[in-house]
Design an enzyme around this catalytic site. Structure first.
Site, PDB file in Angstrom:
ATOM      1  N   CYS A  17       0.939  -1.146  -0.026  1.00 47.49           N
ATOM      2  CA  CYS A  17      -0.045   0.111  -0.020  1.00 47.49           C
ATOM      3  C   CYS A  17       0.748   1.312   0.107  1.00 47.49           C
ATOM      4  O   CYS A  17       1.822   1.347   0.835  1.00 47.49           O
ATOM      5  CB  CYS A  17      -1.037   0.166   1.044  1.00 47.49           C
ATOM      6  SG  CYS A  17      -2.097   1.297   1.197  1.00 47.49           S
ATOM      7  N   HIS A  21       1.875  -7.322  -6.813  1.00 46.62           N
ATOM      8  CA  HIS A  21       1.265  -6.227  -7.645  1.00 46.62           C
ATOM      9  C   HIS A  21       2.242  -5.712  -8.644  1.00 46.62           C
ATOM     10  O   HIS A  21       3.360  -5.195  -8.322  1.00 46.62           O
ATOM     11  CB  HIS A  21       0.817  -4.943  -6.676  1.00 46.62           C
ATOM     12  CG  HIS A  21       0.235  -4.071  -7.654  1.00 46.62           C
ATOM     13  ND1 HIS A  21      -1.119  -3.414  -6.934  1.00 46.62           N
ATOM     14  CD2 HIS A  21      -0.123  -3.762  -8.939  1.00 46.62           C
ATOM     15  CE1 HIS A  21      -1.760  -2.610  -7.750  1.00 46.62           C
ATOM     16  NE2 HIS A  21      -1.070  -2.783  -9.149  1.00 46.62           N
ATOM     17  N   GLY A  80      -8.987  -7.168  -8.008  1.00 46.36           N
ATOM     18  CA  GLY A  80      -9.556  -6.123  -6.735  1.00 46.36           C
ATOM     19  C   GLY A  80     -10.872  -5.511  -7.196  1.00 46.36           C
ATOM     20  O   GLY A  80     -11.951  -5.752  -7.126  1.00 46.36           O
TER      21      GLY A  80
END
Length: 336
Positions: free
Chosen positions: A103, A174, A237
């Protein structure tokens, strides 16, 4: 509390997973997604380890037995604190404990966790070792390919080597860099270019690791294509959130090889009605659940009317399952 899944079962479930998303993948969202796929691995929103250990916010661990297989994602960077948080999560019955190393938000960086930890692989390894030593539940990592000006060809394999050396066997990557300055979290989801080929090379270089691909996967067809190309898993997502029936309704058949009909948005709505009723009886509000259901009929006739009825009515006093049935009739043309 449902019996916890075995590591092998959770690894199989990780062939298709729904990403942890702040303010989105709460327990109501997960319960909805479970009505569409019995097998996909679901994740909590990121829970900050200090909130559990120092703040005593154990309500953040609440989940229903029907959500399994379900993973708890933790944020933090202090090994002892993460170990305690992992123990709390394992005690609450989660099937996996995942460490957030991806994040990029300012709020996360200020706590020295999230993507900024890509700069400190030795600290990530120390954190994971502490968590693994504290629980029998599998500990996994979700990361980026790198941050800022890092050379991803060097950084990512070094990161995987260091962290896997302490016992982490499952990584979700990711396939974008995170830019810690100059891009917002939203921009970090779209602007840095995707590098699927790099993640594929990591799977070749570390064949014994379970590597799931995340980032930019918009359809179930694309997810199946990545699995066929050799990835162990795919994590979706926003696509899974905004088009849950389209993504998850056929997943049990197409990804997990189960027989039986695909689940539809209508199936999910009808399955949610008792859950919604119980939520309301316990003092909850209708919109807390239905806000996650707006995309169930995305792209289908009546979808706009479905969204309108729920959006306009769910926050009104006394709103209940009758409103959901009214909204469903906009799609099906008949009362539920």
């Amino acid at each position: 509390m449902a019996e916890k899944y075995s590591k092998q079962d959770v690894s199989t479930a990780a062939r298709l997973s729904v990403a942890p998303m702040m303010d989105w993948t709460d327990r109501h969202c997960r319960f909805l997604h479970r009505q569409l796929s019995r097998n996909a691995l679901l994740y909590t929103e990121m829970v900050a380890a200090p909130a559990l250990v120092r703040g005593g916010a154990l309500h953040l661990l609440d989940h229903a037995a029907e959500e399994h297989p379900v993973a708890l994602q933790l944020g933090g960077s202090e090994p002892g604190e993460l170990a305690q948080a992992a123990k709390l999560g394992a005690g609450a019955g989660y099937d996996e404990i995942n460490l957030n190393v991806g994040c990029p938000s300012d709020r996360v960086q200020s706590g020295t966790f999230g993507a900024v930890l890509m700069k400190q692989p030795e600290l990530v390894a120390e954190c994971c070792a502490a968590m693994i030593g504290a629980v029998d539940t599998e500990v996994t990592v979700k990361c980026r390919i790198g941050v800022d000006d890092q050379d991803v060809e060097t950084v990512l394999p070094d990161f995987l080597e260091r962290v896997s050396a302490v016992g982490v066997r499952r990584f979700t990557i990711h396939a974008r860099k995170a830019w810690l300055q100059g891009l917002s979290p939203k921009e970090n989801r779209d602007i840095p270019p995707l590098d699927y080929a790099l993640v594929a090379r990591m799977k070749e270089r570390f064949p014994d690791l379970h590597i799931s691909l995340n980032g930019g996967v918009e359809t179930l067809d694309a997810a199946v294509g990545h699995l066929e190309a050799g990835f162990d898993g795919v994590m979706l997502g926003r696509a899974a959130y905004h088009r849950p029936a389209e993504i998850l309704g056929a997943a049990d058949r197409r990804v997990f090889g189960e027989a039986g009909p695909d689940r539809t948005g209508e199936d999910a709505v009808k399955a949610m009605l008792p859950y919604i009723e119980n939520h309301l009886i316990s003092g909850g509000k209708l919109h807390q659940v239905t806000r996650h259901m707006l995309g169930l009929f995305a792209g289908q006739p009546g979808a706009r009317a479905w969204r309108r009825v729920l959006s306009e009515g769910a926050t009104k006093p006394g709103a209940g399952t009758a409103l959901v049935e009214e909204a469903l009739a906009q799609v099906t043309g008949v009362a539920a």
